[in-house]
Design a protein around this motif. Structure first.
Motif, short mmCIF file in Angstrom:
data_model
loop_
_atom_site.label_atom_id
_atom_site.label_comp_id
_atom_site.label_asym_id
_atom_site.label_seq_id
_atom_site.Cartn_x
_atom_site.Cartn_y
_atom_site.Cartn_z
N TYR A 87 2.11 0.96 15.38
CA TYR A 87 0.89 1.38 16.09
C TYR A 87 -0.15 1.96 15.12
CZ TYR A 87 -1.98 3.89 19.52
OH TYR A 87 -3.02 4.38 20.28
N THR A 88 0.33 2.70 14.13
CA THR A 88 -0.60 3.39 13.22
C THR A 88 -0.89 2.60 11.95
OG1 THR A 88 1.26 4.60 12.24
CG2 THR A 88 0.10 5.68 14.04
N GLN A 89 -0.24 1.45 11.80
CA GLN A 89 -0.44 0.65 10.59
C GLN A 89 -1.90 0.20 10.47
OE1 GLN A 89 1.39 -3.48 10.19
NE2 GLN A 89 2.68 -2.33 8.79
N THR A 90 -2.48 0.36 9.29
CA THR A 90 -3.84 -0.12 9.07
C THR A 90 -3.80 -1.38 8.21
OG1 THR A 90 -4.13 1.15 7.03
CG2 THR A 90 -4.74 2.25 9.10
N PRO A 91 -4.78 -2.25 8.36
CA PRO A 91 -4.84 -3.44 7.51
C PRO A 91 -4.80 -3.09 6.02
CG PRO A 91 -6.33 -3.68 9.35
CD PRO A 91 -5.81 -2.27 9.42
N ALA A 92 -5.47 -2.04 5.63
CA ALA A 92 -5.50 -1.68 4.21
C ALA A 92 -4.12 -1.25 3.73
CB ALA A 92 -6.51 -0.55 3.98
N ALA A 93 -3.44 -0.43 4.52
CA ALA A 93 -2.11 0.03 4.12
C ALA A 93 -1.13 -1.15 4.09
CB ALA A 93 -1.61 1.10 5.09
N LEU A 94 -1.31 -2.07 5.02
CA LEU A 94 -0.46 -3.26 5.04
C LEU A 94 -0.66 -4.07 3.76
CD1 LEU A 94 1.35 -5.46 6.23
CD2 LEU A 94 -0.57 -6.18 7.66
N ASP A 95 -1.90 -4.27 3.37
CA ASP A 95 -2.17 -5.04 2.14
C ASP A 95 -1.51 -4.39 0.93
OD1 ASP A 95 -3.56 -7.00 3.44
OD2 ASP A 95 -5.53 -6.13 3.06
N THR A 96 -1.54 -3.07 0.89
CA THR A 96 -0.96 -2.36 -0.26
C THR A 96 0.55 -2.49 -0.31
OG1 THR A 96 -2.76 -0.75 -0.14
CG2 THR A 96 -0.78 -0.09 -1.37
N ALA A 97 1.18 -2.44 0.87
CA ALA A 97 2.65 -2.37 0.91
C ALA A 97 3.32 -3.74 0.96
CB ALA A 97 3.09 -1.52 2.10
N ALA A 98 2.57 -4.77 1.33
CA ALA A 98 3.18 -6.10 1.51
C ALA A 98 3.75 -6.62 0.20
CB ALA A 98 2.14 -7.06 2.08
N ARG A 99 4.94 -7.21 0.27
CA ARG A 99 5.53 -7.86 -0.90
C ARG A 99 5.74 -9.34 -0.57
NH1 ARG A 99 10.53 -5.27 -1.79
NH2 ARG A 99 10.22 -4.03 0.09
N ILE A 100 4.73 -10.12 -0.80
CA ILE A 100 4.72 -11.54 -0.48
C ILE A 100 4.74 -12.33 -1.79
CG2 ILE A 100 3.38 -13.42 0.53
CD1 ILE A 100 2.13 -11.22 2.40
N GLU A 101 5.64 -13.29 -1.85
CA GLU A 101 5.80 -14.07 -3.08
C GLU A 101 5.69 -15.55 -2.71
OE1 GLU A 101 9.57 -15.07 -6.06
OE2 GLU A 101 9.79 -13.75 -4.33
N VAL A 102 4.79 -16.27 -3.35
CA VAL A 102 4.70 -17.70 -3.13
C VAL A 102 5.82 -18.39 -3.91
CG1 VAL A 102 3.27 -19.75 -3.41
CG2 VAL A 102 2.24 -17.58 -2.69
N VAL A 103 6.49 -19.32 -3.22
CA VAL A 103 7.61 -20.02 -3.85
C VAL A 103 7.14 -21.39 -4.30
CG1 VAL A 103 9.93 -20.89 -3.48
CG2 VAL A 103 9.18 -18.79 -2.34
N ALA A 104 7.51 -21.78 -5.47
CA ALA A 104 7.05 -23.06 -6.04
C ALA A 104 7.54 -24.23 -5.20
CB ALA A 104 7.53 -23.19 -7.47
#
Lengths: 263, 263, 263
Positions: C246-263
């Motif tokens: 509920y309290t998650q902000t888009p900015a905080a999400l961007d900072t904490a996200a660990r997304i890795e593109v796989v070849a």
């Protein structure tokens, strides 16, 4: 109708058996809400037994949120028993604007003259035959816009109509009242309205229905306000809300209630 | 039967698959209770698959709280599989005093000889053919008043009967024990008894059923006591209870258990 | 796909109506999860109305956890409407390895080409026609072991396949990504996966489906990490998780996200 406290006191002393035919989403929370206010909840819907069980119940709630034709028939079976026994029952027309099935079932339930109809503004407008702006199950209309529809609907059923919202509106077609208690977080948690139906039903046992409905809305809203003071989101709100309902005293309720009689 | 800890240890090590056909109110809490003690819960009821799924299960629970004829048939299908496979299953006759449908279904399930029958005093009295004072689904009788009925019922089914209450009574018809653990708040929250069925079933996997049932009741009651120390109402009790189940150690359980063998 | 924040922002601004046909265990938590992220949930399954309601929905989720033949038909009715309307729908093949009924229903739903299939590794392996080691409804296989199956399945449906686990794997058959967010406690609480389906569906409304699915998994995992920092067990985790969503902000999400593109 000045003080809601004695209605809460009556529920605590009687522990009324409240029979609920409600949606799958609401069942657990609604049972806990009823236990927290001091009532004895039972969720019973099977046609094999619903009328027999309804004969034991001191009050009934009917909610069409996840109904199908079989459940709809069970709702009618049970409502007929409560009406015949002169016991209160509450009807919640969840999402009635969304489908023809809901409109047909709601029309049949209205014919059985519920003691109380409770819904959001869009649902009450739809029931009254006016066109609400509901989308899905959430209200798209203001409580104020539904007041005339509520009065008209109450006159038709001979019962009470309660419109939930930031400020609730309750009418028997002639008299009307507003309850100003509540907290914005209550609209960000599912089945808060559904669970309220149970509290209304419990408060109505052995009491005048208009006054009991007003008292139930006040008790529920006051508990929401208390929960809102400590919650940091919808997740922490729900446990705090049940604790607040459980620890609410009639005296504290009388102090915090904001009930306004409408001319 | 002196120490319940090893039974908890066994559940943690095995992570048994527990198949549940329970009521709609209980499903979510029961699944979380089973996960918290270390078991793997599954809620499966459709006749299209229930017998096949039961063949995979290490234990089963059956609860008639919101059953209808179709669900009742599924319960019988599944119970037959577990009985045939020599695996434990637990039967909870919720609200059996209330309707003829519940009594008929319960009689059919008793004929399949459940490993454990667990209920409140009124339910056990009704099952044993005596007249309980149940109203709705809550107990109106004391555990003490149901002890003879429990012994008689256990002798008839050849299994264990457990009567839940302030002090629980467990018997196999000959032996008997009492478990003194628990907290008054557990009766003010819905589906605490229903969820206990799952813990009993998990504890019974690969263990002697009488001892496992006693151990399960002790573990559940001890977790309730711990939750009661921090809770300020039923809302805060439930999260604290799941945390207490999850963090409970066999050693702490052995220390806190109050198990009394009855002559 | 670099920043998931704008997808969360879009859900908050649109408040999309997400129609869910899910299992009985998940309904309440899933509705609260959807409200917490800013969507408007509705649980509707009756064949009397499901297609009509699906016509109003901006996205749909289908979950076979407690389905029977009637519910399965309703799932197909609704999925056809969403597919025809070009709107996203998410399919969760809960426990598909367990029974022939689940396999038959899943095959029919796959034929309707879900926008996203989300499951654990064992479920995805089973769907792809390989043999998983699932037992009951929990995963017995690693995410890594299911990656080829996920790619193959995505190529077959023309949609996205997401494999949930300690590190999630998402693919459209060609592209792939991993999301490293999450908390071990999420596997000790029921319906965390089921509720995630709703978040994926909400994030997909009006957005490219592959990127939206990755963003949804990141948002969910980040909220789990935040809840894990304060929780002392699964009971206290759940309220903390809803508060975090509920309290998650888009900015905080961007900072904490660990997304890795796989070849």
């Amino acid at each position: 109708m000045h003080t809601p406290g004695p209605f809460l006191q009556s529920v605590r002393e009687q522990g009324p058996l409240v029979h609920n035919i409600t949606n799958f989403v609401a069942m657990n929370v609604m049972a806990n809400v009823l236990l927290a206010v001091g009532a004895s909840p039972a969720m019973v819907h099977a046609r094999e037994e619903v009328a027999e069980f309804a004969g034991l119940a001191q009050a009934l709630t009917v909610n069409i949120g996840t109904a199908d034709a079989t459940w709809g028939a069970a709702m009618q079976d049970a409502a007929e028993v409560l009406s015949r026994n002169g016991r209160p029952w509450v009807f919640d027309p969840v999402g009635v604007a969304a489908t023809a099935f809901r409109q047909g079932l709601s029309a049949r339930l209205l014919d059985l003259r519920p003691s109380v109809v409770r819904g959001n503004a869009s649902e009450i407008l739809t029931l009254a035959g006016l066109r609400g702006s509901a989308r899905g199950v959430d209200a798209g209309d203001s409580v104020e816009a539904a007041q005339d529809a509520a009065r008209e609907l109450a006159a038709r059923t001979g019962g009470i109509v309660a419109v939930s919202g930031p400020s609730d509106f309750i009418t028997d077609g002639q008299r009307a009242a507003r309850v100003g208690n509540g907290h914005p977080m209550m609209s960000r948690i599912t089945v808060m309205g559904c669970s309220l139906n149970g509290v209304i039903a419990a408060f109505c046992v052995g009491q005048p229905v208009f006054d009991a409905t007003v008292a139930a809305l006040a008790a529920y809203g006051v508990a929401g306000e208390e929960a809102g003071r400590s919650a940091s989101g919808p997740g922490s709100f729900m446990p705090a809300f049940l604790d607040a309902l459980y620890t609410q005293t009639p005296a504290a309720l009388d102090t915090a209630a904001r009930i306004e009689v409408v001319a």
